[in-house]
Design a protein around this motif. Structure first.
Motif, PDB file in Angstrom:
ATOM      1  N   MET A 204       0.888  -1.266   0.034  1.00 61.52           N
ATOM      2  CA  MET A 204       0.008  -0.067  -0.005  1.00 61.52           C
ATOM      3  C   MET A 204       0.849   1.404  -0.014  1.00 61.52           C
ATOM      4  SD  MET A 204      -2.830  -1.395  -0.151  1.00 61.52           S
ATOM      5  CE  MET A 204      -3.946  -0.019  -0.306  1.00 61.52           C
ATOM      6  N   ARG A 205       1.940   1.163  -0.523  1.00 66.34           N
ATOM      7  CA  ARG A 205       3.072   2.134  -0.301  1.00 66.34           C
ATOM      8  C   ARG A 205       4.121   2.035  -1.837  1.00 66.34           C
ATOM      9  NH1 ARG A 205       5.468   0.133   4.356  1.00 66.34           N
ATOM     10  NH2 ARG A 205       7.467  -0.232   4.271  1.00 66.34           N
ATOM     11  N   THR A 206       4.549   3.389  -2.046  1.00 69.84           N
ATOM     12  CA  THR A 206       5.501   3.081  -3.039  1.00 69.84           C
ATOM     13  C   THR A 206       6.931   2.990  -2.639  1.00 69.84           C
ATOM     14  OG1 THR A 206       4.387   4.887  -4.327  1.00 69.84           O
ATOM     15  CG2 THR A 206       6.495   4.859  -4.916  1.00 69.84           C
ATOM     16  N   ALA A 207       7.221   3.456  -1.303  1.00 71.55           N
ATOM     17  CA  ALA A 207       8.375   3.180  -0.679  1.00 71.55           C
ATOM     18  C   ALA A 207       8.602   1.562  -0.176  1.00 71.55           C
ATOM     19  CB  ALA A 207       8.927   4.064   0.298  1.00 71.55           C
ATOM     20  N   MET A 208       8.913   0.760  -1.142  1.00 69.35           N
ATOM     21  CA  MET A 208       8.903  -0.666  -0.820  1.00 69.35           C
ATOM     22  C   MET A 208       9.816  -1.583  -1.486  1.00 69.35           C
ATOM     23  SD  MET A 208       5.597  -2.633  -2.372  1.00 69.35           S
ATOM     24  CE  MET A 208       5.280  -2.896  -4.017  1.00 69.35           C
ATOM     25  N   GLY A 209      10.389  -2.497  -0.897  1.00 68.52           N
ATOM     26  CA  GLY A 209      11.372  -3.247  -1.842  1.00 68.52           C
ATOM     27  C   GLY A 209      10.466  -4.638  -2.179  1.00 68.52           C
ATOM     28  N   SER A 210      11.274  -5.123  -3.365  1.00 70.94           N
ATOM     29  CA  SER A 210      10.668  -6.415  -3.963  1.00 70.94           C
ATOM     30  C   SER A 210      11.958  -7.513  -3.798  1.00 70.94           C
ATOM     31  CB  SER A 210      10.501  -6.232  -5.434  1.00 70.94           C
ATOM     32  OG  SER A 210       9.973  -7.268  -5.885  1.00 70.94           O
ATOM     33  N   PHE A 211      11.528  -8.547  -3.253  1.00 75.38           N
ATOM     34  CA  PHE A 211      12.629  -9.528  -3.036  1.00 75.38           C
ATOM     35  C   PHE A 211      12.412 -10.695  -3.846  1.00 75.38           C
ATOM     36  CE2 PHE A 211      11.617  -6.906   0.626  1.00 75.38           C
ATOM     37  CZ  PHE A 211      12.819  -6.129   0.783  1.00 75.38           C
ATOM     38  N   HIS A 212      13.425 -11.080  -4.321  1.00 72.27           N
ATOM     39  CA  HIS A 212      13.591 -12.334  -5.322  1.00 72.27           C
ATOM     40  C   HIS A 212      13.976 -13.612  -4.364  1.00 72.27           C
ATOM     41  CE1 HIS A 212      15.092 -14.462  -9.256  1.00 72.27           C
ATOM     42  NE2 HIS A 212      14.316 -15.275  -8.584  1.00 72.27           N
ATOM     43  N   LEU A 213      13.419 -14.485  -4.052  1.00 72.64           N
ATOM     44  CA  LEU A 213      14.082 -15.567  -2.855  1.00 72.64           C
ATOM     45  C   LEU A 213      14.719 -16.577  -3.653  1.00 72.64           C
ATOM     46  CD1 LEU A 213      10.466 -15.949  -1.136  1.00 72.64           C
ATOM     47  CD2 LEU A 213      12.267 -14.338  -0.904  1.00 72.64           C
ATOM     48  N   ARG A 214      15.804 -16.852  -3.264  1.00 66.73           N
ATOM     49  CA  ARG A 214      16.640 -18.052  -3.603  1.00 66.73           C
ATOM     50  C   ARG A 214      16.780 -18.127  -5.176  1.00 66.73           C
ATOM     51  NH1 ARG A 214      14.733 -23.336  -1.372  1.00 66.73           N
ATOM     52  NH2 ARG A 214      16.902 -23.860  -1.851  1.00 66.73           N
TER      53      ARG A 214
END
Length: 412
Positions: A282-292
């Motif tokens: 719900m916000r723009t200031a976020m990370g996206s995480f690629h798992l393994r």
């Protein structure tokens, strides 16, 4: 270190994908060539490191985007680099951590509707700000803006809809198993290179071009400039006589910012291979995480736009700290002891990049062609920012280098 000749036919400035593409295209032309690179390595914004034993990390470009039209796919095959064709995890979330599947579907519907509205406006001739096509009050607008920070390196209020519409995405995306940067290094190995050679001036006032560098001066008949737009805009390389039209075009195509961080993961079996996790919805200031990724015992974090710049400004370790906080908030406090910082990029603070990849400001989509146009039959320009439809990609850069080399050969 290769010695600097006093005179050549063609000087190529920059040993990133564009410069290497130009060098390969000139190989059998009969023209003497040298590639001048300010760094101590090949690749530019493609750089692979071994973050830890068994963990390969591309600090820069990492995906063979539009792989069915990507010239680096065949290059990888020729150089015996394994290609991983696993489907990218970008649209999925591996856990229901505050983002249940029904909401994920709603988000995709809102995202696709936004693109449809912007595309229709672009096809009707508009070139205004992409943020105008967000649906007022839509709950997913901050997250759609976050997606823009990953794709464009900036928020939608700085993106031209004509430029966004021009980008070609075949939605086939593969990876180089041992690193895109490693592939670039192998691709550049046969090229005539002078590393640690920073260009400061291109004097095109005389019969021959004079190029001033940190290692001395040389002359040439032609120059191919492949440096990032921010360096041209900031006049890190000066032209004499000045080229105000090129500076203006470069300033209309600034580099956005996308940064990565790599975290080692204890107990990797707790998470799926090639999964995805978003730090917030719900916000723009976020990370996206690629798992393994590739099944490695690690998590690769991705940050873009204003938030990435803020984290860069906090100094080394800020991306890792933020990533761990976001992952722990989603997966539980037990993960704090399982995560260890390994490496991170800071492209805005890299003086030879000053950003990640280009986007056209609203009203400036035409600047890509203006930047690419030759000057006086002697100065040629390449780089991802000059690609009409594959900008922001390594293969777009490589292909632009080949195009600039063909222009230089035609001017014999």
């Amino acid at each position: 270190m290769m010695s600097l000749p006093s005179s050549v036919d063609v000087v190529i400035i920059g040993a990133g994908a564009a410069g290497l593409g130009a060098a390969h295209a000139l190989k059998d032309s009969g023209l003497s060539t040298i590639v001048l690179e300010a760094r101590d390595r090949i690749g530019g914004r493609a750089h692979t490191i071994l973050a830890a034993p068994g963990i390969t990390f591309d600090l820069g470009c990492g995906w063979l985007h539009s792989a069915n039209k990507n010239s680096f796919v065949e290059i990888a095959r020729q150089l015996n680099f394994a290609i991983d064709k696993t489907r990218p995890p970008w649209r999925e979330q591996s856990f229901d951590t505050g983002f249940p599947i029904s909401e994920r579907r709603d988000f995709i519907v809102a995202l696709d509707a936004f693109y449809d509205r912007a595309e229709e406006a672009a096809e009707n001739g508009g070139d205004d700000t992409a943020s105008h096509y967000l649906e007022p009050g839509n709950r997913w607008n901050p997250m759609i803006d976050a997606i823009s920070t990953y794709i464009n390196g900036c928020e939608l209020d700085r993106v031209s809809i004509q430029d966004m519409d021009a980008y070609e995405d075949t939605e086939i995306n593969w990876r180089v198993r041992h690193g895109y940067g490693a592939l670039m290094t192998a691709y550049g190995a046969p090229c005539p290179l002078a590393l640690n050679t920073q260009v400061s001036l291109i004097d095109h006032s005389g019969t021959r071009l004079r190029i001033e560098t940190s290692r001395g001066t040389l002359t040439a008949s032609k120059v191919i400039v492949t440096v990032p737009t921010n360096l041209i805009a900031d006049e890190a390389i000066r032209f004499h006589p000045a080229l105000p039209a090129k500076l203006e075009a470069a300033r209309g195509l600034p580099l956005g910012l996308a940064d990565k961080v790599m975290l080692a993961l204890d107990d990797p079996e707790a998470l799926p291979i090639d999964g995805n996790l978003r730090g917030a919805t719900m916000r723009t200031a976020m990370g996206s995480f690629h798992l393994r990724p590739f099944g490695q015992p690690c998590i690769e974090g991705y940050f873009g736009g204003t938030f990435a710049r803020q984290l860069e400004d906090l100094g080394d370790g800020a991306f890792a700290a933020e990533s761990i906080d976001q992952i722990v908030a989603l997966l539980g406090s037990d993960f704090r002891r399982k995560l260890k910082p390994l490496a991170e990029s800071r492209w805005a603070h890299d003086p030879l990049a000053r950003g990640a990849y280009s986007h056209a400001l609203p009203g400036h989509a035409g600047d890509r062609a203006r930047l690419a146009a030759p000057v006086d039959g002697r100065l040629f320009f390449a780089g991802e920012a000059t690609s009409p439809s594959f900008f922001s990609t390594a293969h777009g850069a490589r292909d632009s280098g080949a195009r600039a080399a063909a222009e230089a050969i035609a001017m014999k």
